[in-house]
Design a protein around this motif. Sequence first.
Motif, PDB file in Angstrom:
ATOM      1  N   ARG A   1      59.420  21.173  56.240  1.00 51.04           N
ATOM      2  CA  ARG A   1      60.796  21.831  55.947  1.00 51.04           C
ATOM      3  C   ARG A   1      61.053  23.300  56.316  1.00 51.04           C
ATOM      4  NH1 ARG A   1      57.815  22.890  50.994  1.00 51.04           N
ATOM      5  NH2 ARG A   1      58.176  25.160  50.108  1.00 51.04           N
ATOM      6  N   PHE A   2      60.135  24.151  56.695  1.00 51.43           N
ATOM      7  CA  PHE A   2      60.292  25.317  57.181  1.00 51.43           C
ATOM      8  C   PHE A   2      60.844  25.302  58.597  1.00 51.43           C
ATOM      9  CE2 PHE A   2      57.323  26.052  53.954  1.00 51.43           C
ATOM     10  CZ  PHE A   2      57.949  27.020  53.226  1.00 51.43           C
ATOM     11  N   LYS A   3      60.696  24.285  59.442  1.00 53.69           N
ATOM     12  CA  LYS A   3      60.924  23.951  60.709  1.00 53.69           C
ATOM     13  C   LYS A   3      62.538  23.505  60.859  1.00 53.69           C
ATOM     14  CE  LYS A   3      58.907  20.944  63.643  1.00 53.69           C
ATOM     15  NZ  LYS A   3      57.734  20.691  64.251  1.00 53.69           N
ATOM     16  N   GLU A   4      62.610  22.484  60.074  1.00 52.94           N
ATOM     17  CA  GLU A   4      63.994  22.004  59.475  1.00 52.94           C
ATOM     18  C   GLU A   4      65.011  22.716  58.823  1.00 52.94           C
ATOM     19  OE1 GLU A   4      62.899  18.242  57.791  1.00 52.94           O
ATOM     20  OE2 GLU A   4      61.806  17.382  59.502  1.00 52.94           O
ATOM     21  N   GLY A   5      64.648  23.753  58.195  1.00 52.60           N
ATOM     22  CA  GLY A   5      65.479  24.614  57.476  1.00 52.60           C
ATOM     23  C   GLY A   5      65.977  23.872  56.088  1.00 52.60           C
ATOM     24  N   ARG A   6      65.015  23.121  55.698  1.00 50.45           N
ATOM     25  CA  ARG A   6      65.405  22.479  54.349  1.00 50.45           C
ATOM     26  C   ARG A   6      64.761  22.964  53.243  1.00 50.45           C
ATOM     27  NH1 ARG A   6      62.566  18.393  53.015  1.00 50.45           N
ATOM     28  NH2 ARG A   6      61.438  18.215  55.118  1.00 50.45           N
ATOM     29  N   MET A   7      64.983  24.150  52.900  1.00 49.27           N
ATOM     30  CA  MET A   7      64.379  25.107  51.856  1.00 49.27           C
ATOM     31  C   MET A   7      64.501  24.435  50.380  1.00 49.27           C
ATOM     32  SD  MET A   7      62.933  27.152  53.936  1.00 49.27           S
ATOM     33  CE  MET A   7      63.236  27.326  55.629  1.00 49.27           C
ATOM     34  N   ILE A   8      63.515  24.516  49.649  1.00 53.08           N
ATOM     35  CA  ILE A   8      63.857  24.450  48.032  1.00 53.08           C
ATOM     36  C   ILE A   8      63.808  25.680  47.721  1.00 53.08           C
ATOM     37  CG2 ILE A   8      62.920  23.153  46.252  1.00 53.08           C
ATOM     38  CD1 ILE A   8      61.332  21.482  48.083  1.00 53.08           C
TER      39      ILE A   8
END
Lengths: 416, 112
Positions: A399-406
């Motif tokens: 998610r850090f590479k994809e920018g899909r943060m929680i």
Amino acid sequence: MKRYSVFAVAKNAMNYHQGWERAWRNPEPKAEYDVVIVGAGGHGLATAYYLAKNHGVTNVAVLEKGWLGGGNTGRNTTIIRSNYLQDESAALYELSRGLFEELSQKLNFNIMFSPRGVLMLAQTEHEKRAWMRTHHATRINGIHTEWVDVARVKQLCPIINDSPEARYPILGALWQPRGGTARHDAVAWGFARAADDMGVDVIQNCAVEGVDVENGKVTGVRTSRGAIKCGKLGVVVAGHTSMLTDMAGFRMPIESVALQALVSEPIKPCLDIVVMANTVHGYMSQSDKGELVIGGGADGFNNYTQRGSFHHVEETVTALVETFPIISRLRMLRQWGGVADMTGDRSPIIGKTPVENMFVNCGWGTGGFKATPGSGHCFAATIARGEPDEIAAPFAMDRFKEGRMIDESVAAAVAH
Amino acid sequence: MLLLTCPYCGVTAEETEFHPGGQAHIERKAGTEHSDAEFEEYLFLRNNPKGVHLERWRHQYGCGKWFNVARDTRTLEVYGSYEIEAKEPPQEIKDRIAQRLAETGLPEKTVN
């Protein structure tokens, strides 16, 4: 395993309690296991327990460098809540809170779960709006929270300073009645005992010194007690995650910092809920022994020392004295620190790694205790299937590479 | 409590006068020519060693300048501070690190 019960207590009383068996074995490591879990803290032991219980995987070793539950499991302030803003977090923490409710019965070990309620104070207009937003979000996610006014806050917590003249006056609070506390050591012990009973080897004083990777696939670990082959490897080592992944040849989006807590001398019961004051940054509950258990902020710099610093103690108690004037003359008994693994979005990482058959469960930062059973539950499913389950899936490290943060750092405005 | 020295104004003060800024010497890879993986590395991936750590600090309640510090995350020993433009610690600080590690018998970083 001999079950603990009132009858067992009566029976053992006959021979002066000399007949109790060890709660878990002290096995020698075997040469090979289907699954090796590194780290016998609450999360690692819960993972082993659910691997055996839910997935029938019992040829499992849990390796521990020190002693069982001696890291962050025994160093936190034992708060359990699930009032998280983001949907993914709410699902994970509510699963965990729900599992806590019947954990004592399931494990046949009294973990002293006490759903006494968690009160998160709003002390600025901004915080009030943020908590109201969280309240609505949690309701949509089916989690029971309430927005309560100052009068109700005073009723729930009579020792609180509700003066409008306070530096940060209380404007209301987010109340989760089914949140609370549990005995942190007992959670680790209960999982260890139940996992051991199903055949899991809990191996203490066994430090992992290397990870063997062949053709991008993990094959085993080298330890202070010899090499151990494994089919799958689960790394659940909190603040020391970067070291384990370094051995396997990849880096993590994690920085390790010290978080500290302290307890006061024991006093008569005066606080029967958990109170969190995030603006001034302190939180407090009263243990069954009568000590006030106090937590505060983390150090801002990388730190592996498991100790805190005095100026953080000062900041925390200053804030709490303003909020709870009656504690101003209490003496503090003990202070300690743990090494928290902080991620960029303050949410955990659960799932696969660049190395095949190696899985990580880390990044719980300053708030991992409350997630112990839920974390073990979904990490066990992830290891057993080789793919994350639906609760764990959003917490994958890519998610850090994809920018899909929680993004719970923004949601909570502080580390949590 | 750490004692840090600002290499710009020369003030030595307690850590509360400064603000930590994480790992130093991170190469900025955030342009359009960089991949998602490089962007992730720049923004999120950190060495996080249990041992000698090169990191940034800001003299927040002083001259306000950013600078670099070499510090040990096992012992909290500060090996020295140096200017923000430097690509690596000056030889003097490297020598001090080597000397202190030899004295204490610690490796540069501990593996577990």
